[in-house]
Design a protein around this motif. Structure first.
Motif, PDB file in Angstrom:
ATOM      1  N   MET A   1       0.837  -1.170   0.000  1.00  0.00           N
ATOM      2  CA  MET A   1       0.000   0.000   0.000  1.00  0.00           C
ATOM      3  C   MET A   1       0.886   1.238   0.000  1.00  0.00           C
ATOM      4  SD  MET A   1      -1.976   1.615   3.193  1.00  0.00           S
ATOM      5  CE  MET A   1      -3.706   1.413   3.105  1.00  0.00           C
ATOM      6  N   ALA A   2       0.550   2.175  -0.822  1.00  0.00           N
ATOM      7  CA  ALA A   2       1.241   3.463  -0.813  1.00  0.00           C
ATOM      8  C   ALA A   2       0.513   4.355   0.182  1.00  0.00           C
ATOM      9  CB  ALA A   2       1.215   4.075  -2.210  1.00  0.00           C
ATOM     10  N   ARG A   3       1.111   4.532   1.332  1.00  0.00           N
ATOM     11  CA  ARG A   3       0.447   5.333   2.364  1.00  0.00           C
ATOM     12  C   ARG A   3       0.558   6.808   2.016  1.00  0.00           C
ATOM     13  NH1 ARG A   3       2.512   1.360   6.709  1.00  0.00           N
ATOM     14  NH2 ARG A   3       0.630   0.167   7.029  1.00  0.00           N
ATOM     15  N   ASN A   4      -0.575   7.415   1.769  1.00  0.00           N
ATOM     16  CA  ASN A   4      -0.610   8.818   1.399  1.00  0.00           C
ATOM     17  C   ASN A   4      -1.303   9.689   2.433  1.00  0.00           C
ATOM     18  OD1 ASN A   4       0.618   8.434  -1.191  1.00  0.00           O
ATOM     19  ND2 ASN A   4      -1.293   7.490  -1.851  1.00  0.00           N
ATOM     20  N   SER A   5      -2.060   9.096   3.328  1.00  0.00           N
ATOM     21  CA  SER A   5      -2.821   9.888   4.287  1.00  0.00           C
ATOM     22  C   SER A   5      -1.974  10.176   5.524  1.00  0.00           C
ATOM     23  CB  SER A   5      -4.104   9.158   4.675  1.00  0.00           C
ATOM     24  OG  SER A   5      -3.815   7.974   5.374  1.00  0.00           O
ATOM     25  N   PRO A   6      -2.319  11.245   6.247  1.00  0.00           N
ATOM     26  CA  PRO A   6      -1.561  11.566   7.455  1.00  0.00           C
ATOM     27  C   PRO A   6      -1.768  10.538   8.571  1.00  0.00           C
ATOM     28  CG  PRO A   6      -3.393  13.101   7.175  1.00  0.00           C
ATOM     29  CD  PRO A   6      -3.343  12.240   5.958  1.00  0.00           C
ATOM     30  N   LEU A   7      -2.815   9.743   8.472  1.00  0.00           N
ATOM     31  CA  LEU A   7      -3.053   8.676   9.442  1.00  0.00           C
ATOM     32  C   LEU A   7      -3.498   7.446   8.678  1.00  0.00           C
ATOM     33  CD1 LEU A   7      -3.491   7.606  12.370  1.00  0.00           C
ATOM     34  CD2 LEU A   7      -5.863   8.358  12.122  1.00  0.00           C
ATOM     35  N   SER A   8      -2.871   6.322   8.964  1.00  0.00           N
ATOM     36  CA  SER A   8      -3.330   5.066   8.388  1.00  0.00           C
ATOM     37  C   SER A   8      -3.477   4.062   9.521  1.00  0.00           C
ATOM     38  CB  SER A   8      -2.367   4.556   7.317  1.00  0.00           C
ATOM     39  OG  SER A   8      -1.099   4.347   7.863  1.00  0.00           O
ATOM     40  N   LEU A   9      -4.390   3.127   9.341  1.00  0.00           N
ATOM     41  CA  LEU A   9      -4.658   2.109  10.347  1.00  0.00           C
ATOM     42  C   LEU A   9      -4.325   0.739   9.781  1.00  0.00           C
ATOM     43  CD1 LEU A   9      -8.226   3.276  11.454  1.00  0.00           C
ATOM     44  CD2 LEU A   9      -6.055   3.770  12.591  1.00  0.00           C
ATOM     45  N   THR A  10      -3.775  -0.129  10.611  1.00  0.00           N
ATOM     46  CA  THR A  10      -3.577  -1.525  10.260  1.00  0.00           C
ATOM     47  C   THR A  10      -4.356  -2.341  11.271  1.00  0.00           C
ATOM     48  OG1 THR A  10      -1.379  -1.072   9.373  1.00  0.00           O
ATOM     49  CG2 THR A  10      -1.896  -3.368   9.913  1.00  0.00           C
ATOM     50  N   LEU A  11      -5.285  -3.151  10.782  1.00  0.00           N
ATOM     51  CA  LEU A  11      -6.124  -3.976  11.641  1.00  0.00           C
ATOM     52  C   LEU A  11      -5.837  -5.436  11.343  1.00  0.00           C
ATOM     53  CD1 LEU A  11      -9.500  -2.065  11.077  1.00  0.00           C
ATOM     54  CD2 LEU A  11      -7.796  -1.669  12.864  1.00  0.00           C
ATOM     55  N   TRP A  12      -5.802  -6.254  12.383  1.00  0.00           N
ATOM     56  CA  TRP A  12      -5.589  -7.694  12.242  1.00  0.00           C
ATOM     57  C   TRP A  12      -6.946  -8.362  12.360  1.00  0.00           C
ATOM     58  CZ3 TRP A  12      -0.872  -9.029  10.750  1.00  0.00           C
ATOM     59  CH2 TRP A  12       0.124  -8.060  10.917  1.00  0.00           C
ATOM     60  N   ALA A  13      -7.196  -9.376  11.525  1.00  0.00           N
ATOM     61  CA  ALA A  13      -8.527  -9.976  11.485  1.00  0.00           C
ATOM     62  C   ALA A  13      -8.459 -11.487  11.305  1.00  0.00           C
ATOM     63  CB  ALA A  13      -9.319  -9.376  10.326  1.00  0.00           C
ATOM     64  N   THR A  14      -9.450 -12.165  11.864  1.00  0.00           N
ATOM     65  CA  THR A  14      -9.578 -13.602  11.642  1.00  0.00           C
ATOM     66  C   THR A  14     -10.208 -13.867  10.284  1.00  0.00           C
ATOM     67  OG1 THR A  14     -11.711 -13.612  12.782  1.00  0.00           O
ATOM     68  CG2 THR A  14      -9.756 -14.165  14.095  1.00  0.00           C
ATOM     69  N   ASP A  15     -11.022 -12.924   9.796  1.00  0.00           N
ATOM     70  CA  ASP A  15     -11.664 -13.044   8.481  1.00  0.00           C
ATOM     71  C   ASP A  15     -11.562 -11.678   7.799  1.00  0.00           C
ATOM     72  OD1 ASP A  15     -13.390 -13.160   6.264  1.00  0.00           O
ATOM     73  OD2 ASP A  15     -14.769 -14.532   7.287  1.00  0.00           O
ATOM     74  N   VAL A  16     -10.544 -11.517   6.979  1.00  0.00           N
ATOM     75  CA  VAL A  16     -10.252 -10.236   6.325  1.00  0.00           C
ATOM     76  C   VAL A  16     -11.440  -9.760   5.499  1.00  0.00           C
ATOM     77  CG1 VAL A  16      -8.798  -9.121   4.580  1.00  0.00           C
ATOM     78  CG2 VAL A  16      -7.761 -10.575   6.331  1.00  0.00           C
ATOM     79  N   GLY A  17     -12.017 -10.643   4.699  1.00  0.00           N
ATOM     80  CA  GLY A  17     -13.132 -10.257   3.846  1.00  0.00           C
ATOM     81  C   GLY A  17     -14.341  -9.780   4.631  1.00  0.00           C
ATOM     82  N   ALA A  18     -14.652 -10.479   5.725  1.00  0.00           N
ATOM     83  CA  ALA A  18     -15.805 -10.096   6.542  1.00  0.00           C
ATOM     84  C   ALA A  18     -15.601  -8.716   7.156  1.00  0.00           C
ATOM     85  CB  ALA A  18     -16.057 -11.135   7.630  1.00  0.00           C
ATOM     86  N   LEU A  19     -14.406  -8.451   7.674  1.00  0.00           N
ATOM     87  CA  LEU A  19     -14.152  -7.141   8.276  1.00  0.00           C
ATOM     88  C   LEU A  19     -14.155  -6.045   7.210  1.00  0.00           C
ATOM     89  CD1 LEU A  19     -13.627  -5.432  10.761  1.00  0.00           C
ATOM     90  CD2 LEU A  19     -11.183  -5.995  10.554  1.00  0.00           C
ATOM     91  N   ALA A  20     -13.573  -6.315   6.046  1.00  0.00           N
ATOM     92  CA  ALA A  20     -13.571  -5.322   4.965  1.00  0.00           C
ATOM     93  C   ALA A  20     -14.994  -5.010   4.514  1.00  0.00           C
ATOM     94  CB  ALA A  20     -12.732  -5.817   3.792  1.00  0.00           C
ATOM     95  N   ASP A  21     -15.801  -6.040   4.337  1.00  0.00           N
ATOM     96  CA  ASP A  21     -17.189  -5.840   3.914  1.00  0.00           C
ATOM     97  C   ASP A  21     -17.973  -5.068   4.971  1.00  0.00           C
ATOM     98  OD1 ASP A  21     -16.639  -7.210   1.575  1.00  0.00           O
ATOM     99  OD2 ASP A  21     -17.542  -9.098   2.270  1.00  0.00           O
ATOM    100  N   PHE A  22     -17.753  -5.397   6.239  1.00  0.00           N
ATOM    101  CA  PHE A  22     -18.435  -4.716   7.338  1.00  0.00           C
ATOM    102  C   PHE A  22     -18.065  -3.234   7.353  1.00  0.00           C
ATOM    103  CE2 PHE A  22     -18.793  -3.259  11.724  1.00  0.00           C
ATOM    104  CZ  PHE A  22     -20.074  -3.670  12.065  1.00  0.00           C
ATOM    105  N   LEU A  23     -16.775  -2.932   7.287  1.00  0.00           N
ATOM    106  CA  LEU A  23     -16.340  -1.534   7.321  1.00  0.00           C
ATOM    107  C   LEU A  23     -16.871  -0.759   6.119  1.00  0.00           C
ATOM    108  CD1 LEU A  23     -12.659  -1.854   8.582  1.00  0.00           C
ATOM    109  CD2 LEU A  23     -14.640  -0.957   9.834  1.00  0.00           C
TER     110      LEU A  23
END
Length: 134
Positions: A1-23
């Motif tokens: 990922m090319a981080r361009n924003s002044p703040l970026s978040l990294t989240l750890w997940a048991t189900d990446v797709g489910a968390l991405a869809d939820f967000l």
């Protein structure tokens, strides 16, 4: 990922797709990339990466997460300004979120708190004036 924003978040997940869809559904974040074990989103200029636990076994909590199965989001609240708190709140409920605080007015804002996948607590808010808002 090319981080361009002044703040970026990294989240750890048991189900990446489910968390991405939820967000995406609950906050309006745009899914920028999705691969096995990884997703990238952007919410109003804030970059969000989601990684599967096993993608970085050197993570200091990797062993505890694997052994204990604790919620990855414990101890944090992610707060998002959204277009419509009531609509986003209902979307979160449809996706099985746990309601922590239903929408309420507070100091010129309408806000709520929900718990989503992996124990991530989300605060949703929008500017609000009860005299002029529906």
């Amino acid at each position: 990922m090319a981080r361009n924003s002044p703040l970026s978040l990294t989240l750890w997940a048991t189900d990446v797709g489910a968390l991405a869809d939820f967000l995406s559904a609950v906050t309006g974040a745009e899914v920028v990339a999705r691969h096995p074990g990884y997703a990238e989103l952007n919410h109003q200029g804030c970059d969000i990466e989601i990684h599967a636990d096993e993608t970085f076994r050197g993570h200091p909590w990797y062993e505890a997460l694997a052994r204990e199965g604790v919620a990855r989001g414990i101890g944090a609240e992610l707060t998002f300004r959204v277009d419509d708190v009531l609509q986003r709140f209902r979307a979160a409920q449809r996706l099985g979120a746990q309601v922590i605080a239903a929408p309420y007015e507070f100091e010129g804002r309408l806000e709520c708190q929900l718990m989503g996948p992996d124990g991530y607590v989300l605060g949703l808010w929008q500017p609000w004036n009860s005299a002029t808002s529906a």
